[in-house]
Motif scaffolding. Structure first.
Motif, PDB file in Angstrom:
ATOM      1  N   ALA A   1       0.843  -1.202   0.000  1.00 16.99           N
ATOM      2  CA  ALA A   1       0.000   0.000   0.000  1.00 16.99           C
ATOM      3  C   ALA A   1       0.872   1.244   0.000  1.00 16.99           C
ATOM      4  O   ALA A   1       0.630   2.198  -0.750  1.00 16.99           O
ATOM      5  CB  ALA A   1      -0.901  -0.018   1.227  1.00 16.99           C
ATOM      6  N   GLU A   2       1.889   1.218   0.805  1.00 14.74           N
ATOM      7  CA  GLU A   2       2.793   2.371   0.868  1.00 14.74           C
ATOM      8  C   GLU A   2       3.419   2.640  -0.483  1.00 14.74           C
ATOM      9  O   GLU A   2       3.514   3.779  -0.927  1.00 14.74           O
ATOM     10  CB  GLU A   2       3.908   2.094   1.887  1.00 14.74           C
ATOM     11  CG  GLU A   2       3.438   2.048   3.326  1.00 14.74           C
ATOM     12  CD  GLU A   2       4.142   3.102   4.159  1.00 14.74           C
ATOM     13  OE1 GLU A   2       4.796   3.961   3.557  1.00 14.74           O
ATOM     14  OE2 GLU A   2       4.018   3.053   5.383  1.00 14.74           O
ATOM     15  N   VAL A   3       3.877   1.552  -1.096  1.00 11.88           N
ATOM     16  CA  VAL A   3       4.559   1.735  -2.376  1.00 11.88           C
ATOM     17  C   VAL A   3       3.591   2.313  -3.399  1.00 11.88           C
ATOM     18  O   VAL A   3       3.966   3.179  -4.201  1.00 11.88           O
ATOM     19  CB  VAL A   3       5.132   0.393  -2.850  1.00 11.88           C
ATOM     20  CG1 VAL A   3       5.596   0.504  -4.292  1.00 11.88           C
ATOM     21  CG2 VAL A   3       6.280  -0.002  -1.959  1.00 11.88           C
ATOM     22  N   ALA A   4       2.360   1.856  -3.335  1.00 14.35           N
ATOM     23  CA  ALA A   4       1.382   2.391  -4.282  1.00 14.35           C
ATOM     24  C   ALA A   4       1.261   3.901  -4.127  1.00 14.35           C
ATOM     25  O   ALA A   4       1.316   4.672  -5.091  1.00 14.35           O
ATOM     26  CB  ALA A   4       0.026   1.726  -4.055  1.00 14.35           C
ATOM     27  N   ILE A   5       1.108   4.324  -2.899  1.00 11.83           N
ATOM     28  CA  ILE A   5       1.019   5.766  -2.646  1.00 11.83           C
ATOM     29  C   ILE A   5       2.288   6.458  -3.103  1.00 11.83           C
ATOM     30  O   ILE A   5       2.264   7.510  -3.766  1.00 11.83           O
ATOM     31  CB  ILE A   5       0.806   6.035  -1.137  1.00 11.83           C
ATOM     32  CG1 ILE A   5      -0.472   5.393  -0.637  1.00 11.83           C
ATOM     33  CG2 ILE A   5       0.842   7.522  -0.862  1.00 11.83           C
ATOM     34  CD1 ILE A   5      -1.699   6.180  -0.873  1.00 11.83           C
TER      35      ILE A   5
ATOM     36  N   LEU B   1       4.480   5.617  -5.306  1.00 11.81           N
ATOM     37  CA  LEU B   1       4.623   5.708  -6.760  1.00 11.81           C
ATOM     38  C   LEU B   1       3.700   6.776  -7.320  1.00 11.81           C
ATOM     39  O   LEU B   1       4.076   7.524  -8.233  1.00 11.81           O
ATOM     40  CB  LEU B   1       4.340   4.346  -7.384  1.00 11.81           C
ATOM     41  CG  LEU B   1       5.469   3.346  -7.186  1.00 11.81           C
ATOM     42  CD1 LEU B   1       5.058   1.977  -7.688  1.00 11.81           C
ATOM     43  CD2 LEU B   1       6.725   3.820  -7.900  1.00 11.81           C
TER      44      LEU B   1
END
Lengths: 469, 162, 618, 511, 99
Positions: free
Chosen positions: E70-74, E76
């Motif tokens: 989830a963090e990576v999605a944000i 990116l």
């Protein structure tokens, strides 16, 4: 297993879904309907706030999630913070041309509120961590909600990177604490390993340090505040700190429970450093948002004294302080928001002669600044006094003195703003301020003044809230 | 036992090499695949740690999902040329080493020289836990994922101009 | 009796208050003057009545009330003491004040009405204070009015406040007497700490009982004497008196000849019972008195300003009185005080009349006025003769008594000095007399006799100056009845040759003056040139003024400059430095906020390391 | 029926301030009327209380009380005793005259009177508080409005940058009203940091001893604080309150602040607020902590005599008339502190009396000085001269104030000064008397010098027809000058009640 | 294969990740390094869980992975935003706001 223990979270979630649906279904069709989303959210939050007073305390949803007086108190504060931000953000969005993202703003803000509320109810490490992240991720996005502004991405990326690295540390910390106490449910702690626990708590503190913006984990604060839309900063500067400090107290009383007395010293050291650095850095700021950002850091330094005190008195006083901080700081940011909405720079120069250009706003702004400065007959005074009282009762006289002395330094910059408002000339004419922002600020001002005259309205509930520890 | 140890050392070497590849390689694609190598090696270790479910998740969700996202982002942005990939590596190295050294005592504090008890492969038990004791974090996680997706969309999507 | 007392003390105060506060009255000028005169007259009448009462039953009476309580029943009490010392003094003060006020109506006729009203308001204030001082029954009250008298003097000297010299003189007088008053304050505090009281009678009692003794008593009396030195212009605190002549001449007559300057002597007379217990202090009083008498007489030899001559003469005569008190001849001293009040006031009024007529103070710019102003001349002559101690004028009797007392008391050296001073006195006063009335300078031909409001008081004072000698006996009697001292009674005339000697010396002085300034038998200018260094020393007043000035510069101005500078630039500098350092360091600290995202991440690492270190060693 | 006298007095300025908000800024007459109206009740009340105060019974009277934060033992407790009664009267008088002296202000009157009212509320609150927390609260409130009064209505001057730290002077803009205002405020609030710590020390220890925490002064009086608490607490109070009372070397806010402030601000600040510092030391230090006070009295007294001499001597250097008055305040506050350090009946009575006397005197001074500045636009004495010819009224009152300040009998200053002298000589450190008297002597020099330089001598043409007092301007000098005279002639007016308070206080020192 | 060794490995990876976070300029490279840190933490926790035989630890890892993604999605998305609005891909170029 009593669902009412999570009633507020569920309620906010439901509200978020309603707003989301409304926005998706109606908002796409009619632009004017977007404005209604704000009213739905506000009304929902008011309703939840009202309902919260009839909720029972001392119940658990699962053993991971408790609703006691303490968490309820903090949740109410969080709801208020969310409400104020929602009230002010509506006209702001309209003015800044991102009202099409109203739904996004509201939903994300409500999600963050859920995170904050869950954080103070958590009695389990995993819950704590997830709630912690839930209070982080939406904030990263909200910072960048004004996507087209240059600063938006900068501020968001700064807080994102900082938050992510610290949550990596926190994840490791969760693991270590879990290892030390043998369970993720800290009330079931067994086969304790103090060194591991210490390491774990250190890493947890890194995470909480980010959340409550204590030294040295506050660095992102000014840049992010400056970049983010001001009504949102009103929330950002208050809610995570409130929830974080409250969670720290829960950890202190339930998880540590005297197992690691040295923590008080660590926190005391951080508190001192936080106060010093926050106040000193605020001295040179001309941008009001940065000034308030640093002053907010310093305020956290004061409240950390109460954390370091670690007593029940300290917890109560910290809660009380946070209430004062909530209204004063939110109010101050709302005033800055009003200033910006009226077309002025958020600087001391922009605020010059405000007393002539917008007397009501000026008066409220002064009240908030004085409250933050800890001047009598406003809520902030009592908050600071009580926190220091608690610290004194815990024998930390040196820190009390340091805090009191630094409060003097703090007054330097607060008074400079006050001087700007009252005594510095400015050519501009009357300011036109959106009424919703003024209303929200006036609400804060009313509380700050009323609480200043009758602090007991807040002290007694705060003391009751911590009676369970 | 020796085989297991040997396997572990090989995996560890792969992971460290991969990690170094992530932080050292000039090409971001290479870095991404180095990360994938590390993550996959980790998954193998997870398998060895009697946690096949976690290993699966690691490979499918983490490695796969993450890599996809990253490559997608790289492709979209198209900015892979990297004349100066590092900034001030020396202080970074010093700090990183210091942090590593500071964390190292944990390895001995937590201890555990013997074999682990294992038993992390009980998928049913895991599911039960998720819906009983860990119901709250589980639900919260779903909200979190929702929030993340929603947030990412909010930031990333291009809107019609109002 | 209390009514008379209230009238005596209250009337001048009331007139001062009315003149001071009720603007229309003050602005009415002449009417204000007559109001004030009426008040003083009633005072004078009341004083006379009290004197009659006292003569009828000569025992001390006192009234008192609590003025300032300060915890546990302790309090400062104020009260009135009427005895043989105070009652005659009251008569004297109110009488001279009356004369001077009447005289002033004409003398100050040229003033604007407002200024005249102010003048009389000051006079009323002064008179009230002086009467209060005389009537005081304790040291603190004396001090209270003592200071107010000083204020009156300040205001009256500086009456022409647009004249810088007048203001300067007024300020100087205030400062110098204040310097003495510091001693007074110390003295009465010392006496209080030894005895727990301020009241004269109680002080005497406890001193006699031995409760008040030793250093507290000596220091106390010495302190009081210091105060007396200031007010009574004793060397070296006499410097203000000659300058004080910048004030209107009637003021000089009243304050700087007859009343205020006598206050010191009066005070010392008042505490005679204490003074006799501390012979060392008494010795100092005597020596300083003699020194003052002699030095001031020499200073008067070279002065050209008629009022300065009279001022030095006053200083010198005060020295006589002080010497007498120091020698425990209280009555003699007081007697001389009385007669001196008459003849010196007379001389001043006469001088005022002259100045009024010729508009100059310099005797060498006057001349040949005997014809033009016969009445004034006669009055001046009477005054001069009395001052010179020519029998049977009042001055003769009183000075005589002092000299006899000194001889009897065995103070041979003092006696010799005072006899010498008597000769000098006769010389300088007749020098002035001859120059003014028979001098060759005829520049003041338009002068003519003063109006009757001026001459009448002069005439009255002339009578007193001539007949004042008759007061000797009663004064001895009154004081003997009131003050217990070993030698306060009537002097036994064992040394009959003393008056003869004194008179001859006086006549010798007159003769020398006559020869030099009237007959021109010798040329004083030549002697002046021949003795140039001495003359210069005298003209500079033995450099006492310069010493004070130097002290003022160093101790006040330079010290003030140093301390002020230190305060602003060192103490406050430290405050500013601290502020500046905070401000600057806060500015420097901003450097850690580089704004680069990864620099911020260092903070996490550093914070973690900090916490870990705390965890290990904390 | 019980009339809440003290609340009436306390709230009157506060309510007046509230009413001012309702009056439109253009209705200038109404603004002044409201301001003046808010000043009447405190004066009436203080006179009534003075008349009704039972000097025989003594102690705290007219008590009002209700709890504010019971769990922490904080309450709204008001009362006065012999010591505070005089100061309440002083405050009321100064407030009234501060308004009349600003009667012709033509710049933002509404805000001015509002802040003045707040300031006075704070001051009155301190004097009537029986609860230490309330005390502190009002204390802080009293410090702040001055900042606004100075930055809006104050005046600036030049201070040449010299000395070892001269380079900091330019950077900080020393001499400007912003500088003066900030320095004053921060300095005093720094003092309150000390007070706060001391207060909490007492609260913690008192709560331990009494079983329940309380800020009640009367209750805390009965606690015998142990040495390790009492000593630091006393020193904290001494330094904290002492800063406000202008103790050396923490006095430098006073000259800069008072020189920059407008007339009414200086009047209230130098006239009453500095007393508040001294009162704090007396109440919290000397009354609550007798043992520690007796132990440290030598410090208090010695610093006090430094103040007396130092302030007086430094005043001699000032050519700016406002600085002169400010330094004279520093010197006179030394007398106040000396009086209490003597721990004798006359000394303490003199100390309290000096608070009143100096308050009135300095109020008069600042009024006149500001009027001179207002009329002639000059503050430097070197440029003045002969003003008495054009301003006889002002000259007269200036002389009256000056004479009171140098301790001339017949004026209030004398009574106070003399009682302090008596106290000093009968204290444990009699040598204090000598520097104290020396200070009085130096005061005579600089006051008379100032009188001479400003008012006397030939008139200077440059100033032309400068006006004397007119209209309402007369009220302030007449009231204050009259009071100086009245108290100087009839000191029992206040001493009767003061001595009771003093006796009670001394009883805590074992008689 | 012991817990101790796993922890050492994990800490080394954590430190390498930290180095990358501090030293890489490109935002995506930073994100990748960040993943190294998260992975290291996960590894350590799973090691502990394995050592104790406690499923809760495995759950933490499971959650950790999810949250990381989830963090990576944000992250990116924010990267893309920065790249789009400012044309910036390097972290140290985002330094308009400072002081």
């Amino acid at each position: 297993m009593d669902w009412r223990a999570a009633a507020l979270e569920i309620g906010v979630l439901a509200l978020a879904i309603i707003v989301l649906s409304y926005d998706l279904v109606v908002g796409e069709a009619r632009r004017s309907a977007r404005r209604h989303a704000w009213w739905i959210a506000s009304a929902g939050l008011v309703g939840l706030l009202a309902a919260s007073f009839s909720l029972p305390v001392g119940i658990t949803f699962t053993e991971a999630f408790v609703q006691d007086a303490f968490s309820l108190f903090v949740k109410q504060a969080l709801l208020v913070a969310a409400l104020l931000s929602v009230l002010a953000a509506g006209p702001w969005a309209e003015q800044r041309g991102w009202s099409q993202r109203s739904g996004d703003y509201l939903v994300l803000l409500l999600f963050a509120t859920i995170g904050g509320m869950a954080l103070v109810s958590a009695r389990e490490l995993l819950t704590l961590f997830v709630a912690f992240e839930l209070l982080s991720l939406p904030l990263y996005v909200l910072t960048a909600i004004e996507k087209d502004r240059r600063e938006a991405s900068e501020g968001a990326i700064k807080v994102y990177l900082f938050g992510s690295v610290s949550s990596a540390a926190m994840l490791l910390g969760i693991g270590l604490v879990y290892s030390a106490i043998g369970s993720t449910f800290w009330l079931e702690a067994r086969d304790l390993s103090p060194p591991t626990l210490a390491s774990g708590v250190v890493l947890l503190l890194v995470g909480f340090g980010f959340k409550v913006a204590m030294f040295p984990f506050y660095i992102w604060v000014p840049d992010t505040y400056e970049a983010a839309p001001t009504p949102f900063v009103a929330f950002l500067s208050v809610a995570p700190k409130t929830a974080g400090i409250a969670a720290l107290f829960r950890l202190h009383f339930e998880l540590l429970d005297g197992r690691l007395p040295a923590v008080a010293v660590w926190i005391a050291v951080l508190a001192a450093a936080t106060m010093v650095v926050g106040n000193l850095l605020a001295l040179h700021q001309s941008n009001l948002k940065r000034l308030l950002a640093y002053s907010g850091v310093a305020q956290i330094g004061y409240v950390l004294l109460a954390v370091a005190a670690g007593s029940r008195l300290g917890a109560g006083m910290a809660l009380f302080f946070l209430v004062g901080y909530l209204f004063s700081n939110t109010g101050a940011f709302l005033c800055v928001a009003a200033l910006e909405a009226a077309g002025e720079e958020p600087t001391a120069t922009g605020a010059a002669n405000l007393i002539r250009r917008a007397p009501g706003l000026a008066a409220m702004f002064v009240v908030f600044l004085l409250s933050l400065g800890g001047i009598p007959f406003v809520l902030g005074f009592w908050g600071k006094m009580y926190v220091l009282l608690a610290a004194g009762a815990a024998g930390m006289w040196g820190l009390v003195f340091l805090a009191a002395a630094l409060a003097v330094v703090a007054l330097f910059y607060y008074l400079n703003v006050v001087r700007s408002i009252i005594a510095v000339p400015n050519e501009g004419g009357k300011l036109v301020v959106p009424r919703a922002i003024l209303f929200a600020a006036a609400f804060c001002a009313a509380i700050v003044l009323a609480g200043g005259l009758m602090p007991n309205w807040f002290v007694e509930p705060a003391m009751r809230a911590v009676a369970g520890f | 036992m020796i085989v297991a140890d040997l396997l572990f050392f090989i995996l560890a070497a792969v992971m460290i090499a991969g990690a170094l590849g992530v932080v050292l390689s000039r090409s971001l694609y290479r870095a991404a695949f180095c990360l994938a190598a590390t993550l996959v090696a980790s998954a193998v270790v997870y398998l060895a740690l009697t946690a096949p479910l976690i290993a699966a998740v690691q490979i499918l969700l983490y490695t796969g999902g993450l890599l996809t996202l990253v490559v997608f982002a790289l492709v979209v942005s198209g900015s892979t040329d990297n004349p100066q990939p590092w900034r001030r590596p020396v202080p970074a190295l010093v700090v990183a080493v210091l942090v590593g050294v500071a964390l190292m005592p944990i390895a001995w504090q937590v201890g555990g020289t013997g074999a682990g008890r294992g038993g992390l492969d009980d998928g049913v038990e895991l599911g039960v836990l998720l819906f009983t004791r860990y119901l709250v974090p589980f639900e919260l996680l779903s909200v979190l994922l929702l929030a993340a997706i929603f947030g990412a969309l909010t930031v990333a999507r291009r809107e019609r101009q109002a | 009796m209390t009514a008379a007392l209230a009238l005596l003390l209250g009337a001048p105060a009331a007139s001062a208050a009315i003149l001071g506060l009720v603007l229309p009255v003050r602005r009415s000028g002449r009417k204000a003057a007559w109001l004030s005169i009426a008040a003083v007259s009633s005072s004078f009448v009341a004083a006379l009545w009290l004197l009659r009462q006292f003569i009828a039953s000569p025992e001390p009476r006192s009234w008192e009330f609590v003025w300032a309580p300060f915890g546990d029943g302790a309090a400062i009490r104020f009260g009135v003491l009427l005895d043989g010392l105070s009652v005659p003094m009251l008569v004297l003060v109110s009488g001279v004040a009356l004369a001077v006020q009447i005289y002033s109506v004409s003398y100050m006729a040229a003033e604007r009405p407002t200024a005249l009203g102010r003048y009389y308001a000051y006079h009323g204030l002064f008179t009230a204070a002086m009467l209060g001082l005389v009537a005081a029954h304790n040291t603190l009250q004396s001090y209270f009015f003592w200071e107010l008298v000083g204020l009156g003097s300040y205001l009256l000297i500086g009456f022409w406040h647009q004249k810088p010299e007048a203001v300067r003189a007024a300020t100087k007088a205030f400062w110098t007497t204040r310097l003495g008053d510091v001693g007074f304050a110390f003295g009465l505090i010392f006496l209080w700490s030894g005895s727990g009281t301020f009241v004269f009678e109680e002080l005497f009692d406890s001193a006699n009982a031995g409760r008040l003794s030793g250093s507290m008593l000596s220091l106390g009396v010495a302190g009081l004497f210091l105060g007396a030195m200031g007010k009574s212009a004793q060397f070296p605190l006499h410097v203000w008196l000659p300058d004080a002549m910048e004030g209107p001449t009637p003021v000089s007559a009243l304050i700087h000849a007859a009343t205020m300057v006598a206050a010191g002597v009066y005070l010392m007379a008042r505490i005679t019972p204490l003074l006799t217990l501390v012979p060392a202090v008494a010795g100092i009083v005597l020596s300083l008195g003699v020194l003052t008498a002699l030095l001031a007489a020499t200073l008067a030899l070279v002065a050209r300003d008629v009022k300065r001559i009279l001022a030095y003469s006053t200083v010198s005569q005060l020295g006589y009185m002080m010497a007498a008190v120091g020698a425990s001849a209280t009555a003699a001293g007081f007697f001389h005080l009385t007669t001196h009040a008459f003849f010196k006031a007379l001389l001043f009024l006469a001088a005022g009349s002259l100045i009024h007529a010729v508009h100059t103070n310099d005797i060498f710019e006057m001349g040949g006025l005997w014809k033009r102003m016969p009445l004034t001349g006669a009055c001046f002559l009477v005054g001069s003769l009395a001052l010179a101690g020519v029998p049977p004028l009042s001055g003769f009797w009183s000075k005589d008594e002092i000299l006899i007392s000194l001889w009897e008391g065995g103070h041979r050296f003092a006696f010799a000095a005072l006899v010498l001073a008597a000769g000098l006195t006769a010389f300088y006063v007749f020098r002035a007399f001859f120059v003014i009335f028979f001098g060759g300078n005829a520049g003041s031909m338009k002068a003519h006799e003063a109006p009757s409001t001026m001459t009448l008081p002069m005439a009255a004072l002339s009578l007193a100056a001539i007949g004042g000698g008759a007061l000797g006996e009663p004064i001895h009697a009154w004081i003997g009845a009131s003050i217990s001292g070993p030698r306060s009674g009537a002097v036994e005339h064992g040394a009959d040759w003393v008056p003869v000697l004194a008179t001859s010396v006086g006549l010798l002085g007159i003769a020398v003056a006559w020869l030099g300034y009237s007959r021109r038998a010798y040329r004083p200018e030549v002697w002046r040139a021949r003795l140039a260094p001495v003359v210069r020393l005298l003209e500079r007043g033995y450099y006492v003024d310069d010493a004070f000035l130097a002290g003022y510069r160093v101790l006040y101005l330079d010290l003030g400059r140093m301390v002020g500078w230190f305060d602003r630039y060192v103490i406050d500098g430290c405050v500013n430095l601290a502020t500046w350092v905070t401000w600057q360091s806060a500015g420097r600290l901003r450097a850690i906020q580089t704004g680069r995202p990864q620099d911020a991440l260092y903070a996490i690492a550093v914070g973690f390391l900090l916490l870990i270190c705390l965890a290990w060693w904390g | 029926m019980i009339i809440p006298w003290l609340s009436i007095a306390l709230l009157s300025p506060f309510v007046g301030g509230g009413l001012l908000l309702l009056v439109p800024a253009r209705a200038r007459g109404a603004l002044r009327a409201v301001a003046l109206g808010s000043a009447i009740p405190p004066l009436v009340v203080s006179l009534v209380l003075l008349a009704r105060y039972d000097t025989v019974a003594g102690g705290f009277q007219f008590v009002e009380s209700f709890s504010v934060v019971p769990s922490l033992g904080i309450a709204y407790r008001l009362a006065v005793d012999g010591l505070s009664l005089s100061l309440v009267l002083l405050t009321a008088v100064i407030y009234l005259t501060a308004i009349t002296t600003t009667w012709y202000l033509a710049e933002r009157e509404k805000e001015f009177f509002l802040f003045l009212a707040l300031l006075v509320t704070g001051v009155l609150g301190v004097f009537v508080s029986l609860d230490l927390f309330l005390f502190f609260l009002f204390y802080e409130l009293a410090v702040l409005p001055m900042y606004v009064l100075i930055v809006v209505w104050g005046s600036s001057m030049e201070v040449p940058a010299r000395g070892p730290f001269g380079w900091t002077y330019r950077a900080l803009r020393v001499g400007g009203k912003e500088y003066g205002a900030m320095k004053l405020t921060l300095y005093l609030l720094a003092g309150s940091a000390f007070i706060l710590v001391g207060l909490f020390l007492l609260w913690v220890e008192g709560g331990r001893t009494l079983g329940q925490p309380t800020f009640d002064l009367v209750a805390l009086r009965d606690v015998a604080f142990p040495h390790e608490i009492a000593r630091p607490a006393f020193l904290l109070f001494y330094v904290g309150f002492g800063i406000l009372a202008g103790i050396w070397p923490f006095h430098t806010w006073s000259p800069d602040g008072h020189a920059s402030a407008p007339a009414a601000g200086s009047m209230v600040h130098a006239g009453v607020l500095m007393k508040l510092g001294a009162y704090g030391v007396l109440r919290l230090g000397f009354e609550l902590l007798p043992a520690a006070a007796a132990e440290f009295a030598w410090i208090v007294g010695t610093v006090a005599v430094i103040n007396i001499v130092y302030g007086a001597v430094a005043a001699g250097w000032q050519s700016d008339i406002k600085y002169l008055i400010a330094y004279s305040s520093v010197s006179h506050m030394g007398l106040v502190m000396l009086g209490m350090a003597t721990l004798t009946a006359p000394g303490l009575s003199g100390s309290v009396f000096q608070m009143v006397a100096h308050g009135i005197m300095t109020g008069l001074f600042f009024t006149l000085v500001n009027l001179v500045y207002h009329k002639a636009r000059v503050r430097d004495m070197k440029e003045m001269g002969g003003f008495a010819q054009r301003q006889p009224g002002m000259g007269t009152f200036f002389v009256v104030a000056g004479l009171s300040s140098l301790g001339l009998p017949g004026l209030a200053g004398f009574v106070a000064e003399f009682l302090v002298f008596l106290g000093a000589w009968s204290s444990a450190h009699p040598w204090w008397l000598f520097p104290a008297v020396f200070g009085a002597l130096v005061t005579a020099i600089y006051v008379m010098r100032a009188v001479r330089r400003i008012y006397f001598g030939p008139a200077i043409q440059r100033f032309g027809e400068i006006k004397d007092l007119h209209g309402m301007e007369w009220v302030t000098p007449i009231v204050l000058g009259g009071l100086l005279l009245l108290l100087g002639v009839y000191p029992r007016l206040l001493l009767d009640s003061i001595q009771g308070g003093v006796a009670e206080l001394l009883a805590r020192y074992g008689g | 294969m012991t817990l101790e060794r796993i922890l050492i490995l994990s800490i080394v990876l954590f430190a390498i990740g930290l180095f990358g976070v501090l030293a890489r300029r490109h935002l995506i490279a930073i994100l990748l390094s960040l993943e190294l840190m998260f992975n290291a933490a996960n590894l350590a926790i799973l090691g502990i869980a394995w050592h104790r035989g406690c499923l809760a630890g495995a759950l933490i890892v499971l959650f950790g992975i999810a949250i990381t993604v989830a963090e990576v999605a944000i992250g990116l998305s924010l990267f893309l935003l920065a790249e789009r609005v400012r044309g910036v891909v390097h972290a140290d170029e985002l330094s308009d706001l400072r002081g």
